[in-house]
Design a protein around this motif. Structure first.
Motif, PDB file in Angstrom:
ATOM      1  N   ILE A 168      35.543  -4.774 -21.911  1.00 40.52           N
ATOM      2  CA  ILE A 168      35.272  -4.467 -23.245  1.00 40.52           C
ATOM      3  C   ILE A 168      35.955  -5.721 -24.111  1.00 40.52           C
ATOM      4  CG2 ILE A 168      35.320  -3.293 -25.423  1.00 40.52           C
ATOM      5  CD1 ILE A 168      34.882  -1.173 -23.404  1.00 40.52           C
ATOM      6  N   ASN A 169      37.661  -5.861 -23.507  1.00 38.53           N
ATOM      7  CA  ASN A 169      38.317  -6.756 -24.289  1.00 38.53           C
ATOM      8  C   ASN A 169      37.532  -8.368 -24.851  1.00 38.53           C
ATOM      9  OD1 ASN A 169      39.868  -4.928 -24.935  1.00 38.53           O
ATOM     10  ND2 ASN A 169      41.657  -5.158 -24.181  1.00 38.53           N
ATOM     11  N   LYS A 170      37.181  -8.825 -23.543  1.00 37.07           N
ATOM     12  CA  LYS A 170      37.070 -10.275 -23.321  1.00 37.07           C
ATOM     13  C   LYS A 170      35.319 -10.358 -24.300  1.00 37.07           C
ATOM     14  CE  LYS A 170      34.207 -11.550 -19.600  1.00 37.07           C
ATOM     15  NZ  LYS A 170      33.981 -11.604 -18.393  1.00 37.07           N
ATOM     16  N   TYR A 171      34.603  -8.974 -24.231  1.00 32.51           N
ATOM     17  CA  TYR A 171      33.254  -9.443 -24.550  1.00 32.51           C
ATOM     18  C   TYR A 171      33.092  -9.169 -26.711  1.00 32.51           C
ATOM     19  CZ  TYR A 171      29.813  -8.962 -21.086  1.00 32.51           C
ATOM     20  OH  TYR A 171      29.302  -9.647 -20.167  1.00 32.51           O
ATOM     21  N   LEU A 172      34.498  -8.275 -27.170  1.00 35.09           N
ATOM     22  CA  LEU A 172      34.717  -7.875 -28.548  1.00 35.09           C
ATOM     23  C   LEU A 172      35.558  -9.893 -28.668  1.00 35.09           C
ATOM     24  CD1 LEU A 172      36.580  -4.274 -28.609  1.00 35.09           C
ATOM     25  CD2 LEU A 172      34.445  -6.003 -29.806  1.00 35.09           C
ATOM     26  N   VAL A 173      36.496 -10.441 -28.388  1.00 37.28           N
ATOM     27  CA  VAL A 173      36.990 -11.634 -28.528  1.00 37.28           C
ATOM     28  C   VAL A 173      35.735 -12.672 -28.430  1.00 37.28           C
ATOM     29  CG1 VAL A 173      38.725 -13.491 -27.980  1.00 37.28           C
ATOM     30  CG2 VAL A 173      38.804 -11.365 -27.793  1.00 37.28           C
ATOM     31  N   CYS A 174      35.152 -12.805 -27.402  1.00 40.05           N
ATOM     32  CA  CYS A 174      33.988 -13.932 -27.410  1.00 40.05           C
ATOM     33  C   CYS A 174      33.072 -13.249 -29.188  1.00 40.05           C
ATOM     34  CB  CYS A 174      33.095 -13.300 -26.086  1.00 40.05           C
ATOM     35  SG  CYS A 174      34.268 -14.354 -24.428  1.00 40.05           S
ATOM     36  N   VAL A 175      32.571 -11.980 -29.280  1.00 39.27           N
ATOM     37  CA  VAL A 175      31.006 -12.056 -30.037  1.00 39.27           C
ATOM     38  C   VAL A 175      32.649 -12.158 -31.761  1.00 39.27           C
ATOM     39  CG1 VAL A 175      30.819 -10.448 -31.388  1.00 39.27           C
ATOM     40  CG2 VAL A 175      30.260 -10.343 -28.469  1.00 39.27           C
ATOM     41  N   TYR A 176      33.696 -12.038 -31.762  1.00 41.47           N
ATOM     42  CA  TYR A 176      34.327 -12.618 -33.209  1.00 41.47           C
ATOM     43  C   TYR A 176      34.353 -13.933 -33.235  1.00 41.47           C
ATOM     44  CZ  TYR A 176      34.989  -7.796 -34.770  1.00 41.47           C
ATOM     45  OH  TYR A 176      34.244  -6.762 -35.301  1.00 41.47           O
ATOM     46  N   VAL A 177      34.543 -15.098 -32.172  1.00 37.93           N
ATOM     47  CA  VAL A 177      34.821 -16.625 -31.327  1.00 37.93           C
ATOM     48  C   VAL A 177      33.227 -16.890 -32.177  1.00 37.93           C
ATOM     49  CG1 VAL A 177      35.064 -18.599 -29.724  1.00 37.93           C
ATOM     50  CG2 VAL A 177      36.555 -16.625 -30.411  1.00 37.93           C
ATOM     51  N   LEU A 178      32.218 -16.478 -31.900  1.00 39.82           N
ATOM     52  CA  LEU A 178      31.104 -16.805 -32.375  1.00 39.82           C
ATOM     53  C   LEU A 178      30.516 -16.106 -33.563  1.00 39.82           C
ATOM     54  CD1 LEU A 178      27.292 -17.002 -31.200  1.00 39.82           C
ATOM     55  CD2 LEU A 178      27.409 -14.445 -30.935  1.00 39.82           C
ATOM     56  N   VAL A 179      31.077 -15.260 -33.687  1.00 39.45           N
ATOM     57  CA  VAL A 179      30.945 -15.615 -35.982  1.00 39.45           C
ATOM     58  C   VAL A 179      31.373 -16.330 -36.103  1.00 39.45           C
ATOM     59  CG1 VAL A 179      31.585 -14.059 -37.660  1.00 39.45           C
ATOM     60  CG2 VAL A 179      30.717 -12.664 -35.767  1.00 39.45           C
ATOM     61  N   GLY A 180      32.767 -16.920 -35.233  1.00 37.95           N
ATOM     62  CA  GLY A 180      33.354 -17.660 -36.357  1.00 37.95           C
ATOM     63  C   GLY A 180      32.919 -19.209 -36.425  1.00 37.95           C
ATOM     64  N   VAL A 181      31.608 -19.232 -35.328  1.00 36.71           N
ATOM     65  CA  VAL A 181      30.911 -20.676 -35.019  1.00 36.71           C
ATOM     66  C   VAL A 181      30.406 -21.033 -35.904  1.00 36.71           C
ATOM     67  CG1 VAL A 181      29.560 -21.999 -33.169  1.00 36.71           C
ATOM     68  CG2 VAL A 181      31.908 -20.911 -32.602  1.00 36.71           C
ATOM     69  N   VAL A 182      29.254 -19.907 -36.084  1.00 29.93           N
ATOM     70  CA  VAL A 182      28.137 -20.194 -36.921  1.00 29.93           C
ATOM     71  C   VAL A 182      28.205 -19.932 -38.519  1.00 29.93           C
ATOM     72  CG1 VAL A 182      25.701 -18.460 -37.141  1.00 29.93           C
ATOM     73  CG2 VAL A 182      26.754 -18.168 -34.630  1.00 29.93           C
ATOM     74  N   ALA A 183      29.821 -19.937 -39.001  1.00 35.24           N
ATOM     75  CA  ALA A 183      29.907 -19.092 -40.040  1.00 35.24           C
ATOM     76  C   ALA A 183      30.268 -20.468 -40.584  1.00 35.24           C
ATOM     77  CB  ALA A 183      31.176 -18.641 -40.426  1.00 35.24           C
ATOM     78  N   ALA A 184      30.964 -21.291 -39.319  1.00 32.59           N
ATOM     79  CA  ALA A 184      31.327 -22.445 -39.232  1.00 32.59           C
ATOM     80  C   ALA A 184      29.893 -23.554 -40.078  1.00 32.59           C
ATOM     81  CB  ALA A 184      31.724 -23.368 -38.377  1.00 32.59           C
ATOM     82  N   ILE A 185      28.998 -23.746 -38.771  1.00 29.00           N
ATOM     83  CA  ILE A 185      28.014 -24.189 -39.071  1.00 29.00           C
ATOM     84  C   ILE A 185      27.279 -23.650 -40.639  1.00 29.00           C
ATOM     85  CG2 ILE A 185      25.497 -24.333 -38.665  1.00 29.00           C
ATOM     86  CD1 ILE A 185      26.420 -23.450 -35.699  1.00 29.00           C
ATOM     87  N   ALA A 186      27.353 -22.498 -41.453  1.00 29.90           N
ATOM     88  CA  ALA A 186      26.767 -22.330 -42.280  1.00 29.90           C
ATOM     89  C   ALA A 186      28.050 -22.862 -43.128  1.00 29.90           C
ATOM     90  CB  ALA A 186      27.065 -20.432 -42.678  1.00 29.90           C
ATOM     91  N   GLY A 187      29.001 -23.262 -43.209  1.00 35.55           N
ATOM     92  CA  GLY A 187      29.785 -23.798 -43.823  1.00 35.55           C
ATOM     93  C   GLY A 187      29.889 -25.917 -44.298  1.00 35.55           C
ATOM     94  N   ILE A 188      29.369 -26.357 -42.638  1.00 34.53           N
ATOM     95  CA  ILE A 188      28.432 -27.122 -42.630  1.00 34.53           C
ATOM     96  C   ILE A 188      27.908 -27.315 -43.627  1.00 34.53           C
ATOM     97  CG2 ILE A 188      28.136 -28.546 -41.147  1.00 34.53           C
ATOM     98  CD1 ILE A 188      29.599 -27.750 -39.740  1.00 34.53           C
ATOM     99  N   LEU A 189      26.627 -26.345 -43.309  1.00 37.53           N
ATOM    100  CA  LEU A 189      25.060 -26.497 -44.643  1.00 37.53           C
ATOM    101  C   LEU A 189      25.516 -26.383 -45.733  1.00 37.53           C
ATOM    102  CD1 LEU A 189      23.018 -24.606 -41.820  1.00 37.53           C
ATOM    103  CD2 LEU A 189      23.078 -26.781 -42.547  1.00 37.53           C
ATOM    104  N   LEU A 190      26.832 -25.226 -46.221  1.00 39.22           N
ATOM    105  CA  LEU A 190      26.745 -24.869 -47.790  1.00 39.22           C
ATOM    106  C   LEU A 190      27.276 -26.657 -48.574  1.00 39.22           C
ATOM    107  CD1 LEU A 190      27.296 -23.803 -50.197  1.00 39.22           C
ATOM    108  CD2 LEU A 190      29.209 -22.562 -49.562  1.00 39.22           C
TER     109      LEU A 190
END
Length: 341
Positions: free
Chosen positions: A226-248
């Motif tokens: 569970i710990n690995k999955y939670l950390v990876c999910v929040y990393v995924l959020v950071g990556v996609v938020a970065a893509i959104a920031g680049i588009l902004l």
């Protein structure tokens, strides 16, 4: 008597079977969203002749792209039993970093984007580690991140827009380009949505994400880390938020510490909840989230076109979030807080 009366119910079941199959496949929640979207489009189409024009539909799609990206990963987080209130601030940090590195590296767009993505990974990793190993509630941890990352973006930029990227072909293509008549930003949203949908529906990773959010104890007993999955999910959020920031950055022409990113967390959570995500975790899907993003985008654009005070948009978003949660509670048979059974 019993023999002659038996076929009647069977006939009813047969005739109702296809309808049940269609409803089960589409989902009642999605049908409600489709109906609401059609209603909003029809209402504002009657009020304004230009509302349903192709050009305005493209404006709605472009404006909804950044919210859509964040709503997609917010859906994954909620399914996994978490929440991320810091996504808007993450977009601001990534936007500033992409523009500042671009300007400081002799107009190297790829380097600016890579730096933004690296920041997204670090921020997402920090959120995940605080939640998992600091044992901090996700709401509190990401609420702290909301303030911290916003402050970081303002410190880096001195509270002002940074850089100018519209002299670069790559950023111009991302922010204003078209492929087959659709804005590049919309294509990026489609690709990310398809990837996340395939991940959730057709991989063991996706099934484990649903399992963690549905019942973390059972998931742990089944051998899921569970710990690995939670950390990876929040990393995924950071990556996609970065893509959104680049588009902004590409859309506005410069790095924006707060303008364009403030309030995105509310939109993302509202879209995920309206799309059918159970805020307790274990339930949700990409299709419903995208429909909710389209509904919010159409409503926001319609209010703007009609010249209605933009503050009412915040009121509408808050009201829709409450409505979504109330509908979920009723469908799940949950007891209302403070009221007897």
């Amino acid at each position: 008597m019993t023999l002659t009366s038996a076929p009647a119910p069977a006939a009813k079941e047969d005739s109702a079977g296809p309808r049940r199959s269609v409803l089960a496949g589409v989902g009642g929640q999605n049908l409600s969203l489709v109906g609401a979207l059609i209603g909003v489009l029809a209402l504002f189409g009657l009020l304004n002749d230009n509302y349903l024009s192709l050009s305005n539909m493209q404006v709605i799609a472009e404006a909804a792209t950044i919210t859509g990206l964040l709503a997609l990963v917010q859906t994954v987080v909620i399914i996994c039993g978490g929440l991320d209130i810091s996504v808007g601030s993450q977009v601001g940090v990534a936007s500033v970093v992409s523009a500042m590195v671009f300007a400081g590296s002799g107009s190297n767009a790829l380097l600016g984007m890579a730096a933004a993505l690296a920041v997204g990974v670090l921020v997402g990793l920090l959120n995940g580690l605080v939640i998992v190993y600091g044992r901090v509630n996700p709401t509190i941890a990401t609420l702290a991140g909301l303030a911290a990352y916003k402050g970081l973006a303002q410190l880096l930029s001195d509270g002002r827009a940074q850089g100018y990227v519209l002299n670069n072909d790559v950023f111009v293509f991302l922010g204003r380009g078209r492929i087959a008549g659709l804005p590049v930003m919309v294509w990026i949203l489609i690709v990310v949505a398809l990837a996340v949908h395939l991940l959730l529906k057709y991989t063991d990773i996706g099934r484990n994400i649903y399992a963690v959010g549905g019942n973390d104890t059972a998931a742990r007993l089944a051998g899921i880390n569970i710990n690995k999955y939670l950390v990876c999910v929040y990393v995924l959020v950071g990556v996609v938020a970065a893509i959104a920031g680049i588009l902004l950055t590409a859309r506005t022409g410069s790095g924006q510490p707060t303008s364009g990113s403030e309030g995105l967390e509310l939109k993302a959570i509202t879209a995920a909840a309206l799309g059918g995500c159970a805020l307790k975790g274990g339930k949700g899907g990409i299709g419903g989230t995208l429909l909710a993003v389209a509904l919010l985008g159409a409503l926001e654009n319609g209010l703007t076109v009609e010249g209605i005070n933009t503050f009412w948009q915040n009121v509408a978003q808050g009201a829709l979030l409450v409505v979504a949660v109330v509908i979920q509670q009723r469908r799940n048979g949950e007891r209302a807080v403070g009221l007897p059974h």
